[in-house]
Design an enzyme around this catalytic site. Structure first.
Site, PDB file in Angstrom:
ATOM      1  N   CYS A 144      38.654  18.611  62.687  1.00 20.50           N
ATOM      2  CA  CYS A 144      38.559  19.519  63.928  1.00 20.50           C
ATOM      3  C   CYS A 144      37.102  20.113  64.180  1.00 20.50           C
ATOM      4  O   CYS A 144      36.337  19.977  63.208  1.00 20.50           O
ATOM      5  CB  CYS A 144      39.191  20.840  63.605  1.00 20.50           C
ATOM      6  SG  CYS A 144      39.398  21.956  64.854  1.00 20.50           S
ATOM      7  N   HIS A 172      41.715  25.235  48.686  1.00 20.90           N
ATOM      8  CA  HIS A 172      42.129  24.845  50.013  1.00 20.90           C
ATOM      9  C   HIS A 172      41.171  23.451  50.690  1.00 20.90           C
ATOM     10  O   HIS A 172      40.258  23.552  50.263  1.00 20.90           O
ATOM     11  CB  HIS A 172      42.106  25.887  50.949  1.00 20.90           C
ATOM     12  CG  HIS A 172      42.661  25.626  52.443  1.00 20.90           C
ATOM     13  ND1 HIS A 172      42.182  24.734  53.279  1.00 20.90           N
ATOM     14  CD2 HIS A 172      43.795  25.999  52.948  1.00 20.90           C
ATOM     15  CE1 HIS A 172      42.967  24.562  54.267  1.00 20.90           C
ATOM     16  NE2 HIS A 172      43.779  25.450  54.357  1.00 20.90           N
ATOM     17  N   GLU A 174      40.379  22.648  53.384  1.00 17.10           N
ATOM     18  CA  GLU A 174      39.062  22.654  54.298  1.00 17.10           C
ATOM     19  C   GLU A 174      37.912  23.318  53.246  1.00 17.10           C
ATOM     20  O   GLU A 174      36.716  22.853  53.323  1.00 17.10           O
ATOM     21  CB  GLU A 174      39.508  23.536  55.249  1.00 17.10           C
ATOM     22  CG  GLU A 174      38.415  23.981  56.228  1.00 17.10           C
ATOM     23  CD  GLU A 174      38.525  25.032  57.153  1.00 17.10           C
ATOM     24  OE1 GLU A 174      39.562  25.142  57.628  1.00 17.10           O
ATOM     25  OE2 GLU A 174      37.621  25.847  57.372  1.00 17.10           O
ATOM     26  N   THR A 241      37.862  28.471  58.277  1.00 18.51           N
ATOM     27  CA  THR A 241      38.165  28.851  59.682  1.00 18.51           C
ATOM     28  C   THR A 241      39.458  29.825  59.917  1.00 18.51           C
ATOM     29  O   THR A 241      39.463  30.250  61.097  1.00 18.51           O
ATOM     30  CB  THR A 241      38.404  27.673  60.654  1.00 18.51           C
ATOM     31  OG1 THR A 241      39.341  26.836  60.016  1.00 18.51           O
ATOM     32  CG2 THR A 241      37.117  26.528  60.548  1.00 18.51           C
ATOM     33  N   SER A 309      50.234  27.777  54.638  1.00 16.61           N
ATOM     34  CA  SER A 309      49.368  27.796  55.977  1.00 16.61           C
ATOM     35  C   SER A 309      48.573  29.130  55.804  1.00 16.61           C
ATOM     36  O   SER A 309      48.948  30.069  55.963  1.00 16.61           O
ATOM     37  CB  SER A 309      50.053  27.682  57.132  1.00 16.61           C
ATOM     38  OG  SER A 309      49.550  28.004  58.128  1.00 16.61           O
ATOM     39  N   SER A 310      47.203  28.950  55.746  1.00 14.82           N
ATOM     40  CA  SER A 310      46.146  29.986  55.695  1.00 14.82           C
ATOM     41  C   SER A 310      46.400  30.977  56.824  1.00 14.82           C
ATOM     42  O   SER A 310      46.392  32.314  56.780  1.00 14.82           O
ATOM     43  CB  SER A 310      44.758  29.690  55.425  1.00 14.82           C
ATOM     44  OG  SER A 310      43.911  30.700  55.330  1.00 14.82           O
ATOM     45  N   ASN A 311      46.355  30.211  57.954  1.00 13.39           N
ATOM     46  CA  ASN A 311      46.310  30.995  59.316  1.00 13.39           C
ATOM     47  C   ASN A 311      47.610  31.835  59.554  1.00 13.39           C
ATOM     48  O   ASN A 311      47.654  32.983  59.801  1.00 13.39           O
ATOM     49  CB  ASN A 311      45.802  30.133  60.420  1.00 13.39           C
ATOM     50  CG  ASN A 311      46.990  29.436  60.984  1.00 13.39           C
ATOM     51  OD1 ASN A 311      47.912  29.862  61.613  1.00 13.39           O
ATOM     52  ND2 ASN A 311      47.039  27.968  60.489  1.00 13.39           N
ATOM     53  N   SER A 372      50.025  25.635  62.851  1.00 11.05           N
ATOM     54  CA  SER A 372      50.587  24.298  62.493  1.00 11.05           C
ATOM     55  C   SER A 372      51.745  24.172  62.879  1.00 11.05           C
ATOM     56  O   SER A 372      52.583  23.284  62.550  1.00 11.05           O
ATOM     57  CB  SER A 372      50.256  23.939  61.194  1.00 11.05           C
ATOM     58  OG  SER A 372      50.251  25.023  60.284  1.00 11.05           O
TER      59      SER A 372
HETATM   60  S1  SF4 Z   1      43.192  26.396  62.881  1.00 10.71           S
HETATM   61 FE1  SF4 Z   1      41.907  24.776  61.832  1.00 10.71          FE
HETATM   62  S2  SF4 Z   1      42.609  22.888  63.232  1.00 10.71           S
HETATM   63 FE2  SF4 Z   1      43.079  24.611  64.232  1.00 10.71          FE
HETATM   64  S3  SF4 Z   1      41.368  24.903  65.722  1.00 10.71           S
HETATM   65 FE3  SF4 Z   1      40.978  26.164  63.887  1.00 10.71          FE
HETATM   66  S4  SF4 Z   1      39.746  24.990  62.689  1.00 10.71           S
HETATM   67 FE4  SF4 Z   1      40.817  23.416  64.281  1.00 10.71          FE
END
Ligand code: SF4
Length: 395
Positions: A144, A172, A174, A241, A309-311, A372
């Site tokens: 990304c 992780h 990333e 991120t 999934s971290s986010n 995701s």
């Molecule tokens: S969550 Fe990861 S893949 Fe999605 S926009 Fe952000 S950096 Fe890019």
């Protein structure tokens, strides 16, 4: 001949668009968005966060994976690991005949120039990239742009002789990739998971300490040859991120204060830099869920997304401080009107809880999903909520 790397897709976007829509799109979700992000049925009202689900990076990565399959129907197509952290999406890719190097029996050493390797949205380490190049594999790079931006920042820190302090999870993918970028050219990094770890690092910055103890605490989170007495003197902050934005900003402030306390205000410009590298998709989803919680009282919040999934985990953290919150990996996590299979916020394992849905009267449910998670899964969750709230179906 240098290996072939596709970085901008494979010119088959139109050809795979139908399959992608079939696999991940939802008419119901499109209609709910048109209806002010609300779904009403009987005693149930579902409030969707204004931003949720697939981010631009995941959209692109999945698109490229399907394009790769189409472009190379007769060659093995493999992923270095999960393309994104969503079990449903990864199962769909497996169904397309795409293999995963992380599966038992698979090995990177066995790859040959015949293999087409898809690099995930969160990137891979420099070492892995070099190995794939050496083995002559064709690559489809879906890293990304927001991750590339983090890499640019940590490489600049290294070029300026600063140590990168990365707010992230050292295990992780990333963060491992970002750390490898920071370490290239002999640079150094320290990965801190949260405020507590940042506080330990800041303590050392302020007044030194026992280097051996420090290295024991951060054993797997520092660059090779890291010496806290040498490498905590000039620092640049960055982050994975998908971390909790408020925590990343707080950690950068903590580091700034520690550097100022140790070396004085006059030296701050020379010794400290910071870039907020939370991606805009993560930020938007966190802001949207905070806004949803501010807008109205909710009986509960459902957060959908892979447990790793971290986010998604960070969305659940935001909600949990305000309202009963259930992080489910798949729609089947809603087992019945009385039982729910979920991962407690901050916990490690999955558990089944009872009494998650009020059994009478109007019920107001907030809903969001990680970057995701495709819309069709959110769709199924809403249908199950409807059935359990209004029909009391046992699933
Ligand atoms: S969550 Fe990861 S893949 Fe999605 S926009 Fe952000 S950096 Fe890019």
């Amino acid at each position: 001949m240098p290996p072939l790397i596709f970085r901008k897709g494979l010119d088959l976007k139109q050809e795979v668009a139908g399959t992608l829509a079939e696999s991940y799109h939802s008419e119901l979700i499109a209609a709910i968005k048109d209806n002010g992000y609300q779904y009403r049925a009987g005693r149930l009202t579902v409030h969707l966060a204004r931003e949720f689900g697939f981010c631009y990076g995941v959209d692109r990565a999945v698109d490229y994976a399907y394009q790769a399959r189409k472009r190379f129907p007769d060659r093995p197509v493999v992923l270095t690991g999960e393309i994104i952290h969503n079990p449903h999406v990864n199962a769909q890719l497996r169904a397309q005949g795409i293999r995963f190097l992380s599966d038992p029996g698979e090995s990177i050493d066995a790859l040959t120039p015949d293999d087409v390797v898809i690099l995930p949205a969160f990137g891979i380490t420099i070492e892995l990239l070099q190995q794939l190049e050496t083995q002559g594999c064709t690559m489809v790079d879906t890293t990304c742009g927001s991750v590339l931006n983090v890499w640019k920042n940590v490489r600049r820190y290294t070029a300026e002789g600063l140590t990168s302090i990365i707010h992230g999870k050292f295990w992780h993918e990333e963060t491992r990739a970002t750390a490898s970028q920071a370490a290239s050219g002999g640079g150094h990094y320290l990965v801190v998971l949260d405020r507590a770890e940042a506080a330990a690092a800041c303590e050392y910055i302020r007044q030194g300490g026992n280097a051996r103890d420090f290295l024991a605490q951060f054993e797997r989170a520092v660059s090779p040859g890291f010496d806290p007495d040498l490498h905590l003197q000039r620092l640049g902050c960055a982050n994975q991120t998908t971390m909790l934005s408020s925590e990343s900003l707080a950690i950068a402030e903590m580091v700034r204060d520690a550097v100022r306390a140790r070396f004085g205000e006059a030296d701050l410009d020379l010794r400290f830099r910071s870039f907020d590298t939370i991606c805009s998709a993560t930020q938007d989803r966190q802001d949207a869920v905070a806004a949803l919680l501010d807008e109205r009282p909710l009986d509960l919040m459902i957060v959908i997304g892979g447990y790793n999934s971290s986010n998604t985990c960070n969305l659940a953290r935001i909600c949990e401080s305000r309202v009963p919150t259930f992080h489910i990996a798949e729609p089947v996590g809603l087992m019945s009107s009385s039982e729910i299979r979920h991962k407690p916020v901050g916990g490690t394992g999955e558990r089944i809880s009872t009494g998650w849905l009020p059994d009478s009267g109007p019920v107001s449910v907030g809903l969001t999903s990680g970057a995701s998670t495709p819309d069709n899964l959110v769709d199924i969750v809403i249908r199950r909520l409807d059935a359990f709230a209004n029909l009391g179906e046992s699933g």
